[in-house]
Design a protein around this motif. Sequence first.
Motif, PDB file in Angstrom:
ATOM      1  N   ALA A   1      78.956  40.271  27.922  1.00 22.00           N
ATOM      2  CA  ALA A   1      77.709  40.226  27.161  1.00 22.00           C
ATOM      3  C   ALA A   1      76.932  38.973  27.558  1.00 22.00           C
ATOM      4  O   ALA A   1      77.522  37.906  27.772  1.00 22.00           O
TER       5      ALA A   1
ATOM      6  N   ASN B   1      87.386  37.329  20.523  1.00 23.51           N
ATOM      7  CA  ASN B   1      87.016  36.096  19.834  1.00 23.51           C
ATOM      8  C   ASN B   1      85.524  35.805  19.785  1.00 23.51           C
ATOM      9  O   ASN B   1      85.118  34.926  19.068  1.00 23.51           O
ATOM     10  N   TYR B   2      84.728  36.514  20.546  1.00 26.29           N
ATOM     11  CA  TYR B   2      83.284  36.320  20.559  1.00 26.29           C
ATOM     12  C   TYR B   2      82.863  34.889  20.883  1.00 26.29           C
ATOM     13  O   TYR B   2      81.787  34.466  20.525  1.00 26.29           O
ATOM     14  N   GLY B   3      83.710  34.097  21.514  1.00 25.39           N
ATOM     15  CA  GLY B   3      83.321  32.736  21.868  1.00 25.39           C
ATOM     16  C   GLY B   3      82.164  32.750  22.838  1.00 25.39           C
ATOM     17  O   GLY B   3      82.077  33.614  23.708  1.00 25.39           O
ATOM     18  N   TYR B   4      81.259  31.814  22.692  1.00 21.98           N
ATOM     19  CA  TYR B   4      80.050  31.740  23.512  1.00 21.98           C
ATOM     20  C   TYR B   4      80.124  30.572  24.486  1.00 21.98           C
ATOM     21  O   TYR B   4      80.645  29.515  24.166  1.00 21.98           O
TER      22      TYR B   4
ATOM     23  N   VAL C   1      82.833  40.290  24.490  1.00 22.31           N
ATOM     24  CA  VAL C   1      82.865  41.083  23.272  1.00 22.31           C
ATOM     25  C   VAL C   1      84.267  41.635  23.077  1.00 22.31           C
ATOM     26  O   VAL C   1      84.903  42.124  24.014  1.00 22.31           O
TER      27      VAL C   1
END
Lengths: 111, 113
Positions: free
Chosen positions: B31, B99-102, B96
């Motif tokens: 993502a 953990n959705y860490g950015y 996605v």
Amino acid sequence: KNEVEQSPQNLTAQEGEFITINCSYSVGISALHWLQQHPGGGIVSLFMLSSGKKKHGRLIATINIQEKHSSLHITASHPRDSAVYICAVPYSGGGADGLTFGKGTHLIIQP
Amino acid sequence: ETGVTQTPRHLVMGMTNKKSLKCEQHLGHNAMYWYKQSAKKPLELMFVYSLEERVENNSVPSRFSPECPNSSHLFLHLHTLQPEDSALYLCASSQVGHNYGYTFGSGTRLTVV
């Protein structure tokens, strides 16, 4: 859309002081993010947490899911901690829908 | 270096110009996002691409046009911008379902004259 309130907006403290920054949000979430932004704009992810507490060096982040509230603490603050600290949550609660951000806390640690 | 690279770092363009911002990630994330940070305002979500499909367009004017040719690259095409579009444009990526860490890029500082 999730709404994020962050406080204080500005904070000046002396080196060595214990720092607390607060964040509250409106919609239940999968995880909350604490970010650090230095002059020049680059953003570093400090923590992502969905429950309880996380610690990394002198930084501690806590979250209370029921109260929709999180805090970021800095122990033994140092001038190099001076930066903008930003709380962020999923735009609509969860998933790959991007983040919505608080206005940030501009922290200055004086020697 | 965060693993998300944005180019250029600085851009000055006239209102009639066409330019593109580029973002590249080699983290294996699926993502990618464009965010805008105007002076004295919080970061704002502009676009989200998940698995190369646009899943979010946060009411962004059509003079901003995103493109995601593959999971590693993201572009923001700019056309007939206004001075109020001057801002820091940040790209980010995440995985996605994990953990959705950015991870954020360093941003492009855009000035429209």
